[in-house]
Design a protein around this motif. Structure first.
Motif, PDB file in Angstrom:
ATOM      1  N   CYS A 207     -17.286   7.035  31.442  1.00 34.57           N
ATOM      2  CA  CYS A 207     -16.798   8.375  31.738  1.00 34.57           C
ATOM      3  C   CYS A 207     -15.812   8.727  30.615  1.00 34.57           C
ATOM      4  O   CYS A 207     -14.760   8.106  30.488  1.00 34.57           O
ATOM      5  N   TYR A 208     -16.202   9.700  29.807  1.00 33.85           N
ATOM      6  CA  TYR A 208     -15.430  10.026  28.613  1.00 33.85           C
ATOM      7  C   TYR A 208     -14.632  11.302  28.847  1.00 33.85           C
ATOM      8  O   TYR A 208     -15.124  12.235  29.486  1.00 33.85           O
ATOM      9  N   TYR A 209     -13.422  11.325  28.313  1.00 34.65           N
ATOM     10  CA  TYR A 209     -12.538  12.467  28.533  1.00 34.65           C
ATOM     11  C   TYR A 209     -12.201  13.144  27.208  1.00 34.65           C
ATOM     12  O   TYR A 209     -11.666  12.497  26.298  1.00 34.65           O
ATOM     13  N   VAL A 210     -12.496  14.415  27.146  1.00 34.43           N
ATOM     14  CA  VAL A 210     -12.106  15.202  25.980  1.00 34.43           C
ATOM     15  C   VAL A 210     -10.721  15.786  26.254  1.00 34.43           C
ATOM     16  O   VAL A 210     -10.469  16.294  27.350  1.00 34.43           O
TER      17      VAL A 210
ATOM     18  N   PRO B 253      -9.783  -0.472  38.666  1.00 36.71           N
ATOM     19  CA  PRO B 253      -8.496   0.005  38.138  1.00 36.71           C
ATOM     20  C   PRO B 253      -8.310   1.516  38.258  1.00 36.71           C
ATOM     21  O   PRO B 253      -7.273   2.032  37.906  1.00 36.71           O
ATOM     22  N   TYR B 254      -9.339   2.209  38.741  1.00 31.13           N
ATOM     23  CA  TYR B 254      -9.314   3.668  38.715  1.00 31.13           C
ATOM     24  C   TYR B 254      -9.157   4.305  40.100  1.00 31.13           C
ATOM     25  O   TYR B 254      -9.168   5.524  40.211  1.00 31.13           O
ATOM     26  N   GLY B 255      -9.040   3.483  41.111  1.00 33.75           N
ATOM     27  CA  GLY B 255      -8.875   4.021  42.460  1.00 33.75           C
ATOM     28  C   GLY B 255     -10.076   4.815  42.945  1.00 33.75           C
ATOM     29  O   GLY B 255      -9.947   5.695  43.791  1.00 33.75           O
TER      30      GLY B 255
ATOM     31  N   GLU C 240      -0.456  10.629  29.180  1.00 33.54           N
ATOM     32  CA  GLU C 240       0.186  10.447  30.481  1.00 33.54           C
ATOM     33  C   GLU C 240      -0.808  10.011  31.555  1.00 33.54           C
ATOM     34  O   GLU C 240      -0.422   9.534  32.610  1.00 33.54           O
ATOM     35  N   VAL C 241      -2.075  10.201  31.273  1.00 37.90           N
ATOM     36  CA  VAL C 241      -3.090   9.977  32.323  1.00 37.90           C
ATOM     37  C   VAL C 241      -3.450   8.500  32.420  1.00 37.90           C
ATOM     38  O   VAL C 241      -3.789   7.868  31.422  1.00 37.90           O
TER      39      VAL C 241
ATOM     40  N   VAL D  10     -11.308   7.142  26.775  1.00 34.26           N
ATOM     41  CA  VAL D  10     -11.596   6.674  28.138  1.00 34.26           C
ATOM     42  C   VAL D  10     -10.267   6.248  28.770  1.00 34.26           C
ATOM     43  O   VAL D  10      -9.285   6.024  28.062  1.00 34.26           O
ATOM     44  N   ILE D  11     -10.270   6.122  30.082  1.00 36.52           N
ATOM     45  CA  ILE D  11      -9.037   5.748  30.772  1.00 36.52           C
ATOM     46  C   ILE D  11      -8.930   4.212  30.827  1.00 36.52           C
ATOM     47  O   ILE D  11      -9.915   3.533  31.103  1.00 36.52           O
TER      48      ILE D  11
END
Lengths: 269, 401
Positions: free
Chosen positions: A259-262, A185-187, A267-268, A248-249
């Motif tokens: 893969c964690y996003y701070v 799903p993340y390309g 929108e992402v 996460v996405i």
């Protein structure tokens, strides 16, 4: 008075209290020292990044790799993209990692771009209608999901999750059907048609198992990228995850990304 | 997603999505397997459900099914990045993947078809072996597996075996094609594919395309060989085609209705896909022209007793339009879904090349091959004008007029 005169003479002939001779001597010393330190920088840096000096004693069962991206720090320089390409010999048209730029205008128009994956950073003369009220960069890479779709759908088992939690591709076994590319799903995946097999980010597995940093992590000048052992409570990634709010996405897909996003904006995708 | 509402521009795809991964070859693969499954259903309607009026076409349908199946894997081989490793799918199958079952399902269905066809032809092979001399006799004897015994008992046994495999083949045909639908329907990353309706839609469209191709070939072969079409057979085929196409198109409309009514988070990109990108191939061709016209024509033919020439024209035109409808459906599913970026913010562009590896020319060659093979088989073992030992199971069109 005479002392004052001497001081004024010294100031004229050198810098501060230094004589011209002393200044030149110190300059030479500084340049030589700098040169030597640059020469020794790489081994020193490598030595610093060894994980518990475990290069030779790496045990997969002791590790469970995760990745963290601090979007509040990323400045879109593209150094990570360049480092990844150079380190992993990635084809020109594909990307194991890339950086996206998000711009939200006053009229709520959301523009996203990633020219050439941000390999050359982002052009400043970016055409924009309306004033940008919010802008940020989001580095992307394989999420090394715990329940990864790509591993599930691979019909021959060429894609697998290593015991230390890294999703890898056996390029000598992959048939190049592209099912994993569709399922991700993340390309993050691609089939390089010149090579015929699927490829993706390996978290620089050849480096991390030797105690070295991932190429993108090492190249990032603002430490927006952190890779680490999720099993180790003292690891930097665990510390950040403990202290910061993260996301996460596409969590709704149940892939359980590592893969964690701070500071991730909604929108992402 | 913004507090004041969204204003999304669909112009961003992930850098790895500049190329559509599944292209014409993956359109062709389910199309051919659909023809296989549909053609087989016709033969089973005769052999299992004893629709005697389909005698004229049952034998041809079964052989056509086998021939199409022989070429079904060719598009996949052309598509694979590493075709030399194709057998890995059977040597090291990874059973969490739906695709891992492909080799086994394919082999199972191929075996069912091959056995049924062999038993169907056994009588003729024995007859030809007995009538021939020299090398021909040897070939026919070898093809009959060196057993030239024919009597009432063997005939009854052959018929039983044919009926058994024709019956077993129905769920196998559904499995073969339903599995293709499941491959798409189970990809949760793609909102255009991820629907449980994909499986029944693929099965039903397979039956529609299979019946259509057999009708089309029936007209074509009768024209070339100069024999009369059995109108009773055609009427039955037309009725079945009408029924299956109604259910098929209803399912397709149901899918469109459900995604547009639910208005989930992906609706924005899906509506853009439907109304902008697939306006012509999906709404105009698939759901419009190629569904509506056959629905009317076949409906009239089924309900009313039309003049022979009018009825034939209705069925012939419908068969062609429905072949296009199913091809358009395959295109819209495969290419339409492939164009959607996982960023949900844009579309990859795709226009098929002509002479590239996965281009239109290759697709044309692959699709033409089964028709050529069918022609050659028909030259050796006439599939419509056949005088075999078993008049019960063999079509003898000329006798019916």
């Amino acid at each position: 008075m005479s002392k004052n005169n001497n001081n004024s003479d010294n100031k004229k002939s050198g810098i501060g209290n230094l004589s011209r001779r002393s200044f030149l001597r110190m300059s030479l010393f500084t340049i030589t020292a700098s040169g030597l330190s640059i020469l020794h920088l790489q081994p020193k840096a490598d030595a610093e990044e060894t994980h518990n000096s475990s290069a030779k004693t790496y045990k997969m069962e002791d590790y469970w790799w995760g990745f963290l991206v601090d979007t509040t720090k990323c400045m879109g320089c593209g150094a990570c993209v360049r480092a990844c390409k150079a380190e992993n010999d990635v084809s020109e048209e594909f990307f194991r990692t890339w950086v996206e730029r998000y711009e939200v205008s006053e009229d709520n128009t959301v523009r996203v771009d990633s020219p050439n994956g941000a390999y050359n950073s982002f052009p400043k003369d970016h055409t924009e209608q309306g004033k940008v009220i919010k802008g940020f960069f989001v580095p992307k890479l394989c999420n090394h999901c715990r329940t990864s779709c790509c591993t599930q759908v691979c019909p021959v088992g060429a894609t697998f999750t290593s015991p230390d939690g890294v999703v890898l591709v056996d390029r000598k076994h992959c048939i190049g059907c592209g099912y994993c590319v569709q399922a991700c799903p993340y390309g993050s995946r691609y089939v390089d048609h010149r090579k015929g097999y699927a490829d993706k980010c390996t978290l620089c597995y050849h480096r991390i198992t030797k105690g070295l940093k991932n190429a993108c992590v090492q190249a990032c000048p603002v430490e927006a990228r952190v890779a680490g052992n999720l099993l180790d409570p003292k690891s930097k990634i665990r510390q950040i995850l403990k202290e910061c709010r993260y996301k996460v996405i596409k969590p709704e897909l149940g892939t359980n990304p590592k893969c964690y996003y701070v500071g991730l904006d909604q929108e992402v995708n | 997603m913004n507090p004041l509402g969204d204003n999304i521009i669909f112009d961003f795809v992930f850098p790895n999505e500049l190329h559509v991964v599944w292209s014409v070859m993956i359109v062709l693969y389910p199309y051919i397997t659909g023809l296989v499954a549909g053609a087989f259903i016709i033969s089973s309607l005769y052999h299992v459900f004893e629709r005697k009026e389909l005698r004229s076409i049952a034998r041809y349908s079964l052989v056509a099914s086998l021939v199409f199946l022989g070429f079904a894997t060719l598009p996949l081989l052309v598509h694979l990045g590493r075709p030399e490793r194709a057998f890995n799918i059977m040597i090291t199958p990874h059973f969490t993947s739906a695709m891992a079952g492909f080799g086994y399902i394919y082999l199972m269905y191929m075996s069912i078809l091959a056995i049924e066809v062999w038993f169907l032809f056994r009588g003729e092979l024995v007859e030809r072996a007995n009538e021939s001399q020299g090398i021909k006799k040897f070939i026919y004897t070898a093809l009959a597996l060196f057993d030239l015994t024919i009597n009432e008992e063997t005939k009854a046994f052959d018929k039983k075996v044919i009926t058994f495999f024709a019956a077993v083949g129905i769920p196998a045909a559904c499995l073969l094609h339903g599995y293709v639908g499941f491959l798409f329907g189970s990809i949760k990353a793609n909102p255009w594919w991820s629907t449980p309706l994909m499986l029944p839609i693929f099965i039903l469209s397979a039956i529609v395309s299979g019946i259509s191709v057999i009708i089309f070939k029936y007209f074509l072969v009768s024209y070339i060989q100069g024999f009369e079409i059995n109108d009773k057979c055609l009427k039955t085929l037309s009725s079945f085609l009408w029924g299956f196409m109604i259910i098929d198109v209803c399912m397709e409309l149901l899918e469109l209705l459900s995604i547009s009514y639910q208005q989930t988070g992906e609706w924005e990109i899906l509506s853009y896909l439907i109304y902008q990108k697939l306006w012509i191939p999906y709404l105009v061709i698939q759901l419009g022209i190629c569904s509506f016209i056959p629905f009317i024509l076949l409906g009239i033919n089924t309900i009313f007793d039309l003049k022979r020439s009018t009825a034939r024209a209705c069925v012939f035109i419908s068969s062609i339009l429905l072949l296009c409808q199913v091809l358009a459906m395959r295109w819209n599913v495969v290419i339409g879904g492939g164009m959607i970026s996982k960023s949900m913010r844009g579309f990859s562009s795709y226009f098929p090349g002509i002479f590239e590896k996965e281009g239109l020319f290759t697709a044309f060659i692959i699709f033409t091959c089964p028709f050529i093979i069918l022609y050659l088989v028909d030259r050796i073992f006439p599939l419509f004008k056949f005088k075999g030992y078993d008049q019960e199971t063999v079509a003898l069109t000329t006798d019916e007029h």
